[in-house]
Design an enzyme around this catalytic site. Structure first.
Site, short mmCIF file in Angstrom:
data_model
loop_
_atom_site.label_atom_id
_atom_site.label_comp_id
_atom_site.label_asym_id
_atom_site.label_seq_id
_atom_site.Cartn_x
_atom_site.Cartn_y
_atom_site.Cartn_z
N ASP A 251 0.86 -1.18 0.00
CA ASP A 251 0.00 0.00 0.00
C ASP A 251 0.90 1.24 0.00
O ASP A 251 2.11 1.16 0.20
CB ASP A 251 -0.96 -0.04 1.21
CG ASP A 251 -2.16 0.86 1.00
OD1 ASP A 251 -3.16 0.69 1.70
OD2 ASP A 251 -2.10 1.73 0.10
C1 GLC Z 1 -4.37 4.34 -0.19
C2 GLC Z 1 -5.22 3.19 0.27
C3 GLC Z 1 -5.40 2.11 -0.74
C4 GLC Z 1 -5.34 2.71 -2.13
C5 GLC Z 1 -3.92 3.22 -2.33
C6 GLC Z 1 -3.74 3.90 -3.70
O1 GLC Z 1 -3.70 4.93 0.87
O2 GLC Z 1 -4.95 2.59 1.53
O3 GLC Z 1 -6.67 1.49 -0.48
O4 GLC Z 1 -5.66 1.75 -3.10
O5 GLC Z 1 -3.53 4.12 -1.30
O6 GLC Z 1 -4.46 5.07 -3.75
#
Ligand code: GLC
Length: 706
Positions: free
Chosen positions: A263
């Site tokens: 993430d």
């Molecule tokens: C965010 C989220 C995740 C998302 C990623 C890309 O912080 O936790 O769910 O897909 O970053 O935006």
């Protein structure tokens, strides 16, 4: 050998170590200033998490022309011409915005969830998005956590069935169409302590295996393309540095062959977790644990080559990860069709998509109370008042995470209602202040109060310590209730709110998870009976925040709650039971259950044959309606304490007034397995089957597994 099976190995042979590492590097973008790193093969994918290219003032969030230009730089100007992958959070629709995932779960309709995913995928790919970071499969039993909005609720069985539907829909893509999907956040992100986002998840191995992992296992079995590791630490080990999760469970036990993306910046956050001294150690931990793509931390790009050079990381780990990235690009047809067709103008939601969004939104609305069958309203009354902070809301109805949704596409509640009223009906609305006066309320006689929370009060980092209505709303509802009018409350939210007093004050209550662009029409359809409130709660509604965590599948205790007893598991200051049970939802008609039959009262585990049961459901009301028939199983005696019941089957059925249908269900012994500390096991013994319209069940029968 097909070209497909030779392309990746032959590319890998020609790639330098730096070029392979480039495929594992994901940046936010793309932007003009990144064309050089694309040309150099230093980035394999982008996460497009805001407007991309084009004029910032333009409502177009994603400029296809710009993304094609970035792609052309990769394909025509880099040494090996490897296309880039563009990822985006298309969470509940691209331009056609559907109800938030918690609302989609309230439909209990895997077909609808699949249809919404299919449309979102097609709109996204037309805008040169190749990968969506959905479905989010985090089980959550704590409404303080803002991201409960993005998941499918509290129950592993319901969440797993909807996960399968979404993944299968994404996987139906023809070459060069559709998008790759991503099950996230692996794992137990929804168990954040205190409901505070990004917080530790301290859970037992049993809870991990019985509650939080099953939806991900279902997604892997359905062929999910990618998995996103979560931000949280799970029992002390951050998931991005957790080989037990990412390699042992995901790959060795479940046979997952797709790729794992961390993430946002999670690799650098390993330093905040205190498990990595520096970014090099973080990169090594994550690569060894099984992360293939580093989302925007830059840790792989800056450290993997040196780690290999000093023998701290085997190049084979990088080869495997790069191969997964290349295979994903190949499977999406990016080598053959890297560009999207130019889009002349912004693609407004098509009529068919709107119709699907409207139906799904109505089907997600949960009728919590309907005193005196006040609903549905007649459109030909003299007057009606519509009031409340969300009566004229637009953007708010889009819900959390609809970056490609347009507020101007949204049908407001006031507009939906207005479209239902005959010419003679006086519509009194709150105007700019959104609140009507008591005299206006009395003049109308019927008041629809549209309350609830802004989507920014849920979603990522949207944790709240109090899950009541936002300040001020209850006070106004009280004054409206004192006006002696028929009061209908429409509560719109991204989470299960504690609305005990709303249920006391209003004659009828509709519960709406942020419903998307057709929310106003869907709410009006339900208010006036052109659609039924098809939703059933995918989360338990608490009476107060003090009851959290609260969920239906709680474990037995030595002193189960007894109304007359003090010395039992209860509260002195609050009823221990929920305000409304998981699976609950009223209809505009009534259903009766009868003739629950078991094919056999004893079932052999060994031969794997399922428990077969049937039940007759009759619509005894005076209008057609849908019912979600739910099957729960209670394991009456086991080597470990078991939940009082668990959902193990459901089917949504629509019946004309007076009609009956006999539904059949199968519950496999394997579905009754639980984690005993070493493995998943189905133990012999007596089980109680509960069948009914919600988790309270209506009919029951006993069966013995031998
Ligand atoms: C965010 C989220 C995740 C998302 C990623 C890309 O912080 O936790 O769910 O897909 O970053 O935006």
């Amino acid at each position: 050998m097909t070209q497909e099976s030779t392309r990746v190995p032959s590319l890998l042979e020609r790639m330098s170590l730096q070029e392979k590492i480039g495929q594992l590097n994901q940046l936010p973008g793309p932007e003009d200033r990144q064309l050089e790193i694309i040309r150099a093969g230093g980035v394999g994918s982008f996460v497009l998490n805001r407007r991309a290219g084009g004029d910032p003032a333009s409502p177009i969030s994603v400029s296809v022309e710009f993304l094609n230009r970035a792609q052309r730089t990769a394909v025509e100007e880099s040494r090996l011409g490897i296309p880039i992958l563009i990822g985006r959070d298309v969470i509940h629709g691209f331009r056609t915005v559907f109800p938030i995932p918690l609302g989609q779960a309230a439909t209990w309709d895997p077909g609808a969830v699949g249809a919404a995913a299919r449309l979102a995928a097609s709109e996204a790919r037309a805008h040169s998005i190749h990968w969506t970071f959905t479905p989010m499969l985090d089980i959550c039993r704590d409404g303080r956590w803002g991201r409960i909005a993005e998941g499918f609720g509290e129950d592993p069985w319901l969440c797993s069935r909807l996960a399968e539907a979404a993944v299968r829909a994404y996987r139906e893509r023809a070459r060069g169409e559709g998008v790759a999907c991503c099950a996230k956040h692996f794992a137990a992100y929804g168990a954040a302590e205190g409901g505070r986002d990004y917080n530790s998840a301290e859970i037992s191995e049993r809870s991990l295996h019985d509650i939080y992992l099953p939806p991900f296992h279902a997604a892997v079995a359905a062929g999910v393309d990618t998995i996103m590791s979560a931000f949280n630490n799970l029992n002390g080990l951050p998931t991005a540095a957790n080989p037990k999760l990412l390699r042992e469970t995901l790959r060795e036990q479940w046979g997952f062959t797709g790729l794992v993306v961390s993430d946002w910046n999670a690799l650098n956050e390993l330093l905040n977790h205190g498990v990595a001294r520096d970014q090099a150690e973080a990169a090594a931990l994550a690569a060894k644990a099984g992360v293939d793509i580093d989302m925007i931390a830059g840790a792989f790009a800056a450290n993997l080559a040196q780690l290999v050079a000093k023998g701290a990381l085997s190049e084979s780990v990088i080869d495997e990860a790069a191969a997964r990235v290349l295979r994903l690009k190949e499977g999406l047809g990016l080598f053959d069709q890297p560009y999207a067709k130019a889009l002349a103008s912004p693609q407004a939601p098509a009529a068919k998509g709107r119709e699907l969004a409207r139906r799904m939104a109505a089907d997600s609305i949960v009728l919590l109370k309907n005193a005196g069958d006040i609903l549905p309203l007649s459109p030909s009354r003299d007057a009606i008042a519509v009031t409340g902070p969300l009566a004229s809301a637009k953007d708010e109805l889009l819900g959390t995470w609809a970056p490609d949704g347009w507020g101007e596409d949204v049908v407001r509640v006031i507009d939906g209602i207005r479209s239902k009223l005959g010419p003679k009906v006086q519509l009194i609305d709150g105007g700019v202040s959104n609140w009507i006066s008591i005299s206006q309320a009395r003049q109308a006689g019927v008041v629809v109060a549209v309350l609830g929370e802004h989507p920014l009060r849920s979603g990522e980092a949207g944790a709240v310590s109090d899950i009541g209505l936002p300040p001020g709303q209850l006070e106004i509802l009280r004054s409206l209730a004192s006006a002696g009018v028929s009061l209908i409350a429409v509560v719109i939210s991204g989470r299960p709110l504690a609305i005990k007093e709303v249920l006391e004050l209003a004659d009828a209550v509709l519960y709406v998870f942020h419903p998307g662009i057709e929310g106003g029409n869907a709410i009006a359809d339900v208010l006036f009976g052109d659609a039924e409130p098809g939703g059933r709660l995918p989360v338990t509604l608490p009476r107060s925040v003090g009851q959290i965590p609260i969920y239906y599948a709680y474990h037995r205790t030595g002193r189960p709650p007894e109304p007359a007893l003090r010395d039992c598991s209860q509260y002195l200051d609050e009823d221990w039971r929920p305000l409304r049970e998981f699976g609950f939802g009223l209809s505009y008609t009534r259903f009766e259950y009868s003739d629950l039959k078991l094919e056999r009262s004893r079932v052999e585990i060994r031969d794997g044959s399922p428990i077969r049961l049937s039940v007759k459901v009759t619509n005894v009301g005076d209008r057609a309606g849908s019912e979600v028939v739910q099957i729960y199983v209670s394991d009456l005696h086991a080597s470990l304490v078991r939940p009082v019941k668990e959902l193990k089957g459901f089917e949504k059925v629509r019946l004309e007034a007076g009609r009956s249908r006999t539904l059949s269900f199968e519950v496999a012994p394997a579905d009754l397995a639980f984690f005993n500390g070493r493995e998943l096991v189905t133990e012999p013994g007596e089980f109680k089957l509960l069948v009914g319209p919600d988790s309270c069940g209506e009919l029951s029968a006993r069966v013995e597994l031998i």
